[in-house]
Design a protein around this motif. Structure first.
Motif, PDB file in Angstrom:
ATOM      1  N   MET A   6      10.884   0.683 -11.853  1.00 44.81           N
ATOM      2  CA  MET A   6      11.165   0.408 -10.991  1.00 44.81           C
ATOM      3  C   MET A   6       9.674  -0.444  -9.819  1.00 44.81           C
ATOM      4  O   MET A   6       9.109   0.340  -9.706  1.00 44.81           O
ATOM      5  N   ALA A   7      10.799  -1.777  -8.883  1.00 44.60           N
ATOM      6  CA  ALA A   7       8.897  -2.047  -8.487  1.00 44.60           C
ATOM      7  C   ALA A   7       9.054  -1.023  -7.169  1.00 44.60           C
ATOM      8  O   ALA A   7      10.323  -0.089  -6.952  1.00 44.60           O
ATOM      9  N   ARG A   8       7.757  -1.122  -7.344  1.00 44.21           N
ATOM     10  CA  ARG A   8       7.089  -0.526  -6.284  1.00 44.21           C
ATOM     11  C   ARG A   8       7.928  -0.676  -4.572  1.00 44.21           C
ATOM     12  O   ARG A   8       7.924  -1.634  -3.974  1.00 44.21           O
ATOM     13  N   GLY A   9       8.007   0.020  -3.897  1.00 42.87           N
ATOM     14  CA  GLY A   9       8.144  -0.382  -1.924  1.00 42.87           C
ATOM     15  C   GLY A   9       7.006  -1.304  -1.583  1.00 42.87           C
ATOM     16  O   GLY A   9       5.756  -0.769  -1.460  1.00 42.87           O
ATOM     17  N   ILE A  10       7.421  -2.350  -0.855  1.00 40.87           N
ATOM     18  CA  ILE A  10       5.625  -2.430   0.283  1.00 40.87           C
ATOM     19  C   ILE A  10       4.794  -2.210   0.742  1.00 40.87           C
ATOM     20  O   ILE A  10       3.725  -2.346   0.538  1.00 40.87           O
ATOM     21  N   GLU A  11       5.325  -0.343   1.040  1.00 44.09           N
ATOM     22  CA  GLU A  11       4.341  -0.046   2.148  1.00 44.09           C
ATOM     23  C   GLU A  11       3.659   0.803   0.897  1.00 44.09           C
ATOM     24  O   GLU A  11       1.955   1.274   1.253  1.00 44.09           O
ATOM     25  N   THR A  12       3.714   1.034  -0.109  1.00 44.81           N
ATOM     26  CA  THR A  12       3.357   1.400  -1.175  1.00 44.81           C
ATOM     27  C   THR A  12       1.522   0.713  -1.546  1.00 44.81           C
ATOM     28  O   THR A  12       0.899   0.869  -2.108  1.00 44.81           O
ATOM     29  N   LYS A  13       2.736  -0.326  -1.891  1.00 44.87           N
ATOM     30  CA  LYS A  13       1.986  -1.918  -2.389  1.00 44.87           C
ATOM     31  C   LYS A  13       0.393  -2.376  -1.518  1.00 44.87           C
ATOM     32  O   LYS A  13      -0.109  -2.480  -1.779  1.00 44.87           O
ATOM     33  N   CYS A  14       0.923  -1.571  -0.073  1.00 44.19           N
ATOM     34  CA  CYS A  14      -0.302  -2.184   0.885  1.00 44.19           C
ATOM     35  C   CYS A  14      -1.613  -0.912   0.957  1.00 44.19           C
ATOM     36  O   CYS A  14      -2.670  -1.508   0.828  1.00 44.19           O
ATOM     37  N   LEU A  15      -0.950   0.123  -0.146  1.00 42.58           N
ATOM     38  CA  LEU A  15      -2.014   1.035  -0.283  1.00 42.58           C
ATOM     39  C   LEU A  15      -2.906   1.367  -1.335  1.00 42.58           C
ATOM     40  O   LEU A  15      -3.869   1.641  -2.280  1.00 42.58           O
ATOM     41  N   HIS A  16      -2.046   1.049  -2.555  1.00 43.32           N
ATOM     42  CA  HIS A  16      -2.048   0.995  -4.123  1.00 43.32           C
ATOM     43  C   HIS A  16      -1.834  -0.064  -5.024  1.00 43.32           C
ATOM     44  O   HIS A  16      -0.781  -0.746  -5.046  1.00 43.32           O
ATOM     45  N   LEU A  17      -3.199  -0.744  -5.494  1.00 47.42           N
ATOM     46  CA  LEU A  17      -3.079  -1.827  -6.168  1.00 47.42           C
ATOM     47  C   LEU A  17      -2.227  -1.388  -8.000  1.00 47.42           C
ATOM     48  O   LEU A  17      -3.479  -0.468  -8.607  1.00 47.42           O
ATOM     49  N   GLU A  18      -1.484  -1.088  -8.090  1.00 48.76           N
ATOM     50  CA  GLU A  18      -1.168  -0.352  -9.866  1.00 48.76           C
ATOM     51  C   GLU A  18      -1.866  -0.499 -10.402  1.00 48.76           C
ATOM     52  O   GLU A  18      -2.290   0.279 -11.111  1.00 48.76           O
ATOM     53  N   GLU A  19      -2.730  -1.668 -11.248  1.00 45.68           N
ATOM     54  CA  GLU A  19      -3.549  -2.100 -12.329  1.00 45.68           C
ATOM     55  C   GLU A  19      -4.802  -1.403 -12.075  1.00 45.68           C
ATOM     56  O   GLU A  19      -5.471  -1.741 -13.271  1.00 45.68           O
ATOM     57  N   GLU A  20      -5.392  -1.090 -10.705  1.00 47.50           N
ATOM     58  CA  GLU A  20      -6.642  -0.563 -10.778  1.00 47.50           C
ATOM     59  C   GLU A  20      -6.369   0.873 -10.297  1.00 47.50           C
ATOM     60  O   GLU A  20      -7.603   1.042 -10.172  1.00 47.50           O
ATOM     61  N   GLU A  21      -5.896   1.628 -10.264  1.00 49.00           N
ATOM     62  CA  GLU A  21      -5.496   3.226  -9.815  1.00 49.00           C
ATOM     63  C   GLU A  21      -6.115   3.189 -11.408  1.00 49.00           C
ATOM     64  O   GLU A  21      -6.371   3.532 -12.755  1.00 49.00           O
ATOM     65  N   ARG A  77      -8.519  -2.874   4.405  1.00 49.62           N
ATOM     66  CA  ARG A  77      -7.908  -1.493   5.091  1.00 49.62           C
ATOM     67  C   ARG A  77      -6.890  -1.737   6.226  1.00 49.62           C
ATOM     68  O   ARG A  77      -6.043  -0.864   6.272  1.00 49.62           O
ATOM     69  N   GLY A  78      -6.952  -3.539   6.353  1.00 49.38           N
ATOM     70  CA  GLY A  78      -6.229  -3.269   7.969  1.00 49.38           C
ATOM     71  C   GLY A  78      -4.721  -2.961   7.519  1.00 49.38           C
ATOM     72  O   GLY A  78      -3.834  -2.725   7.534  1.00 49.38           O
ATOM     73  N   ILE A  79      -4.796  -4.299   5.804  1.00 45.15           N
ATOM     74  CA  ILE A  79      -3.549  -3.966   5.468  1.00 45.15           C
ATOM     75  C   ILE A  79      -2.598  -2.481   4.620  1.00 45.15           C
ATOM     76  O   ILE A  79      -1.991  -2.052   4.843  1.00 45.15           O
ATOM     77  N   LYS A  80      -3.797  -1.546   5.268  1.00 42.36           N
ATOM     78  CA  LYS A  80      -2.766  -0.525   4.621  1.00 42.36           C
ATOM     79  C   LYS A  80      -1.679   0.027   5.107  1.00 42.36           C
ATOM     80  O   LYS A  80      -1.412   1.003   5.180  1.00 42.36           O
ATOM     81  N   THR A  81      -2.007  -0.026   6.306  1.00 33.39           N
ATOM     82  CA  THR A  81      -1.555   0.295   7.866  1.00 33.39           C
ATOM     83  C   THR A  81      -0.150  -0.750   8.178  1.00 33.39           C
ATOM     84  O   THR A  81       0.379  -0.753   9.258  1.00 33.39           O
ATOM     85  N   LEU A  82       0.206  -1.718   7.457  1.00 35.78           N
ATOM     86  CA  LEU A  82       0.837  -3.480   7.576  1.00 35.78           C
ATOM     87  C   LEU A  82       2.020  -1.962   7.979  1.00 35.78           C
ATOM     88  O   LEU A  82       2.829  -2.805   8.938  1.00 35.78           O
ATOM     89  N   GLY A  83       2.672  -2.065   7.542  1.00 39.91           N
ATOM     90  CA  GLY A  83       4.674  -0.943   7.786  1.00 39.91           C
ATOM     91  C   GLY A  83       4.033  -0.249   8.984  1.00 39.91           C
ATOM     92  O   GLY A  83       4.767  -0.944  10.008  1.00 39.91           O
ATOM     93  N   ILE A  84       3.641   0.331   8.719  1.00 44.39           N
ATOM     94  CA  ILE A  84       3.641   1.374  10.295  1.00 44.39           C
ATOM     95  C   ILE A  84       3.272   0.160  11.168  1.00 44.39           C
ATOM     96  O   ILE A  84       4.420   0.031  12.703  1.00 44.39           O
ATOM     97  N   ARG A  85       2.420  -0.962  11.390  1.00 43.18           N
ATOM     98  CA  ARG A  85       2.430  -1.215  12.144  1.00 43.18           C
ATOM     99  C   ARG A  85       3.287  -2.135  12.809  1.00 43.18           C
ATOM    100  O   ARG A  85       3.945  -2.755  14.168  1.00 43.18           O
TER     101      ARG A  85
END
Ligand SMILES: Cc1ncc(COP(=O)(O)O)c(C=O)c1O
Length: 388
Positions: free
Chosen positions: A1-16, A243-251
């Motif tokens: 299942m595709a990840r939610g955008i808040e998760t995508k702001c924090l984690h890049l699947e291919e580099e985990e 670093r900014g993008i990590k909190t994009l959703g809550i901002r």
């Protein structure tokens, strides 16, 4: 299942995982101009940072993922991104562009692109019959939605139908809503533009720009152009934007919530003759926004009863800063006439609805009661002075 955008702001699947970068949660800043080759004909994957740098590349992958593109390119500013975008076009080409756009984009089109032989029809893409402006040499349609500063909303799917029919590129500047609230590529756009200086960075501390595409042919042209023209984002700035993008959703959520409260408050003010916020059901683009976006954003434009009142607001605000720019955590108030749109000819500005009593608010993430308290104090003081 595709990840939610808040998760995508924090984690890049291919580099985990734990093998890369010693497990560092904050992506390293590769502050290097060049890269040593392990041998002749051998490469680490990087040659020279104008072409690519690991920190910039990581950021580009994050932004491409957020916008559902196949590639994103990071530039030193939003205008550097748009200037390079214009290299897709040749002398004799014609573009249909929104009449109301960020003033810097209009300045670029009118002064530099025109000098290079490109012509433009500046039209109201949300109201006019866009198709009737298509000519034999038309190559693209360029819109902002909502526009800066008049908050005009264009139906992206509808315009993309016209673009497809006539084999035109559809370019959407998504700075005001960000991928958190709107994904133009999913609605038929070919290229998304961002000033990363704004919500993506989010802290009023650095500048950046992005071009995102879902087309292989355009991606190839962009990669050639960024290495040739050299306006790629530096490693440290790439890290700041990451670093900014990590909190994009809550901002975005918090600033939108604050903006809704302020838009309602402004509507009740006698001195305010018009509030332009696409989250108000009275806004002509409200239904389109509900259809194509997941939120309304945090930008509000409003008209005051007079120039005098508008200037007095700018003089009196303290916590709210009288400053150019938008999309950061701090609330900013801007005077389009002398700031963002100063270089747009007066008659065009006025045709777009920008007058000397127009102010634009970029609502931040402060406690909204403090914002309202300051606005209330400022408005009451001015009313006392102007109306006794
Ligand atoms: C909608 C929009 N696009 C592009 C830009 C240009 O971005 P930058 O200031 O990062 O060059 C801006 C700047 O305000 C903007 O508001």
């Amino acid at each position: 299942m595709a990840r939610g955008i808040e998760t995508k702001c924090l984690h890049l699947e291919e580099e985990e995982g734990y093998s890369s970068n010693y497990g560092a949660l904050s992506y390293p800043i590769y502050q290097t101009a060049t890269y040593a080759h392990p041998g002749v004909g051998k490469s680490t994957g990087y040659d020279y940072s104008r072409l690519q740098n690991p920190t910039r590349e990581h950021l580009e992958k994050v932004v491409a993922t957020l916008e559902n593109g196949i590639d994103a390119l990071a530039f030193s500013t939003g205008m550097a991104a748009i200037a390079m975008l214009m290299e897709l076009f040749a002398p004799g080409d014609h573009l249909i562009v929104d009449a109301d756009l960020y003033g810097g984009s209009i300045r670029l089109f009118n002064n530099i692109s025109e000098k290079n032989g490109i012509t433009f029809s500046h039209i109201d893409c949300c109201k006019e019959d866009v198709e009737s402006y298509v000519r034999g040499n038309t190559k693209a349609i360029y819109v902002e939605t909502p526009t800066n500063p008049m908050m005009n909303v264009t139906d992206i799917e509808k315009i993309s139908g016209i673009a497809r029919k006539h084999h035109l590129l559809l370019i959407v500047d998504n700075t005001f809503l960000t991928p958190y609230f709107q994904n133009p590529l999913d609605l038929g756009a070919d290229i998304v533009v961002h000033s990363g200086t704004k919500y993506l960075g989010g802290h009023n501390d650095t500048l950046a720009g992005f071009l995102v595409t879902n087309r292989e042919d355009i991606r190839e042209k962009f990669r050639f152009l960024i290495k040739t023209t050299g306006a790629g984002l530096a490693p440290f700035d790439s890290w700041l934007i990451l670093r900014g993008i990590k909190t994009l959703g809550i901002r975005m959520e918090k600033s939108q919530q604050n903006a809704a409260a302020i838009a309602n408050w402004l509507q009740e003010q006698k001195a305010v003759t018009k509030v332009i916020y696409p989250g108000l059901p009275t806004h002509p683009g409200y239904e389109t926004m509900k259809k194509q976006a997941r939120g309304f954003g945090a930008m509000i434009t409003f008209q005051l009863e007079s120039r005098e009142f508008a200037l007095a607001v700018l003089e009196k605000v303290r916590m709210i800063k009288f400053a150019e720019s938008l999309g950061g955590v701090e609330t900013l108030i801007t005077y389009p006439t002398t700031q963002t749109h100063a270089d747009v000819p007066k008659e065009i500005r006025e045709r777009n609805g920008i007058t000397e009593s127009t102010l634009r608010l970029s609502v931040g993430i402060e406690d909204v009661k403090d914002l309202l308290e300051e606005l209330d104090k400022v408005f009451r003081e001015i009313e006392g002075k102007l109306h006794g």
